[in-house]
Write a protein that holds these residues in place. Sequence first.
Motif, PDB file in Angstrom:
ATOM      1  N   LEU A  57      37.017  55.328  44.558  1.00  0.00           N
ATOM      2  CA  LEU A  57      36.652  53.962  44.179  1.00  0.00           C
ATOM      3  C   LEU A  57      37.631  53.382  43.162  1.00  0.00           C
ATOM      4  O   LEU A  57      37.944  52.189  43.200  1.00  0.00           O
ATOM      5  N   THR A  58      38.137  54.217  42.275  1.00  0.00           N
ATOM      6  CA  THR A  58      39.143  53.752  41.318  1.00  0.00           C
ATOM      7  C   THR A  58      40.424  53.342  42.034  1.00  0.00           C
ATOM      8  O   THR A  58      41.033  52.319  41.699  1.00  0.00           O
ATOM      9  N   VAL A  59      40.834  54.112  43.033  1.00  0.00           N
ATOM     10  CA  VAL A  59      42.025  53.754  43.813  1.00  0.00           C
ATOM     11  C   VAL A  59      41.805  52.439  44.546  1.00  0.00           C
ATOM     12  O   VAL A  59      42.704  51.587  44.595  1.00  0.00           O
ATOM     13  N   ILE A  63      44.017  49.060  44.267  1.00  0.00           N
ATOM     14  CA  ILE A  63      44.558  48.400  45.460  1.00  0.00           C
ATOM     15  C   ILE A  63      44.178  46.921  45.463  1.00  0.00           C
ATOM     16  O   ILE A  63      45.008  46.051  45.756  1.00  0.00           O
ATOM     17  N   ASP A  64      42.922  46.628  45.116  1.00  0.00           N
ATOM     18  CA  ASP A  64      42.483  45.235  45.102  1.00  0.00           C
ATOM     19  C   ASP A  64      43.193  44.436  44.010  1.00  0.00           C
ATOM     20  O   ASP A  64      43.568  43.278  44.232  1.00  0.00           O
ATOM     21  N   ILE A  78      45.716  32.391  41.756  1.00  0.00           N
ATOM     22  CA  ILE A  78      44.833  33.544  41.851  1.00  0.00           C
ATOM     23  C   ILE A  78      43.653  33.136  42.723  1.00  0.00           C
ATOM     24  O   ILE A  78      42.990  32.131  42.447  1.00  0.00           O
ATOM     25  N   LYS A  79      43.399  33.919  43.754  1.00  0.00           N
ATOM     26  CA  LYS A  79      42.277  33.616  44.633  1.00  0.00           C
ATOM     27  C   LYS A  79      40.994  34.173  44.022  1.00  0.00           C
ATOM     28  O   LYS A  79      40.955  35.302  43.543  1.00  0.00           O
ATOM     29  N   LEU A  80      39.955  33.375  44.056  1.00  0.00           N
ATOM     30  CA  LEU A  80      38.662  33.785  43.542  1.00  0.00           C
ATOM     31  C   LEU A  80      38.113  34.970  44.339  1.00  0.00           C
ATOM     32  O   LEU A  80      37.468  35.859  43.776  1.00  0.00           O
ATOM     33  N   THR A  81      38.410  35.002  45.636  1.00  0.00           N
ATOM     34  CA  THR A  81      37.906  36.104  46.457  1.00  0.00           C
ATOM     35  C   THR A  81      38.516  37.441  46.034  1.00  0.00           C
ATOM     36  O   THR A  81      37.826  38.465  46.030  1.00  0.00           O
ATOM     37  N   ASP A  82      39.798  37.444  45.662  1.00  0.00           N
ATOM     38  CA  ASP A  82      40.421  38.689  45.217  1.00  0.00           C
ATOM     39  C   ASP A  82      39.795  39.195  43.923  1.00  0.00           C
ATOM     40  O   ASP A  82      39.550  40.392  43.757  1.00  0.00           O
ATOM     41  N   ILE A  83      39.520  38.290  43.012  1.00  0.00           N
ATOM     42  CA  ILE A  83      38.931  38.678  41.730  1.00  0.00           C
ATOM     43  C   ILE A  83      37.492  39.149  41.924  1.00  0.00           C
ATOM     44  O   ILE A  83      37.077  40.159  41.340  1.00  0.00           O
ATOM     45  N   LEU A  89      33.970  45.873  43.353  1.00  0.00           N
ATOM     46  CA  LEU A  89      34.341  47.285  43.412  1.00  0.00           C
ATOM     47  C   LEU A  89      34.140  47.983  42.074  1.00  0.00           C
ATOM     48  O   LEU A  89      33.714  49.145  42.029  1.00  0.00           O
ATOM     49  N   ILE A  90      34.421  47.301  40.984  1.00  0.00           N
ATOM     50  CA  ILE A  90      34.211  47.895  39.660  1.00  0.00           C
ATOM     51  C   ILE A  90      32.725  48.168  39.428  1.00  0.00           C
ATOM     52  O   ILE A  90      32.340  49.251  38.971  1.00  0.00           O
ATOM     53  N   VAL A  91      31.881  47.211  39.777  1.00  0.00           N
ATOM     54  CA  VAL A  91      30.443  47.400  39.603  1.00  0.00           C
ATOM     55  C   VAL A  91      29.939  48.520  40.508  1.00  0.00           C
ATOM     56  O   VAL A  91      29.144  49.378  40.087  1.00  0.00           O
TER      57      VAL A  91
END
Length: 166
Positions: A57-59, A63-64, A78-83, A89-91
């Motif tokens: 999950l960290t990888v 990647i994201d 910066i795209k909002l979808t990427d953030i 993923l962090i959550v």
Amino acid sequence: MDSIKLFKKVTDMISTIFLYILLLALVVGMAKTLLDIRFILLESLESGFNHMVTSVLTVFIVIDLFKAFVDYQENDRIKLTDITDATILIVLREIAVGLYAQKFGYEFVLSLATLLLVLGIMRVLAVKYSPAETQEPHISVPREERLSKTGLSVIFDRYNATHENN
């Protein structure tokens, strides 16, 4: 020198440095994930699985973030979808780590689930109302034609019918 050009050069240089740092983190994270296989073989399956899930999950988070910086480098935005993807993923990583370690209470898990729901809604709305999407003009089509045909085929059929009658 123009201040806008200076700002652009500095931000390009900083984002390039971050890209190299993220690339290094990605390589190190992949190596750590491969090294975590030893926990499955030497320790218990549960402990090894916990290490593997955390590493993978960290990888994915790296990647994201890498994808977000590349997109910024190419498009200067910066795209909002990427953030939101990276935040989701962090959550998810924190939920997985906490659940395997059994250190979270139900209140905390419920609050993280609520945060995931809000982030998911935000992600869907960001895709639905994307500014990069071109808006097509709305064409009014009678209901009976909408059931059988949609889009441009209706317009072409109408054009062909009127053209053949003339």
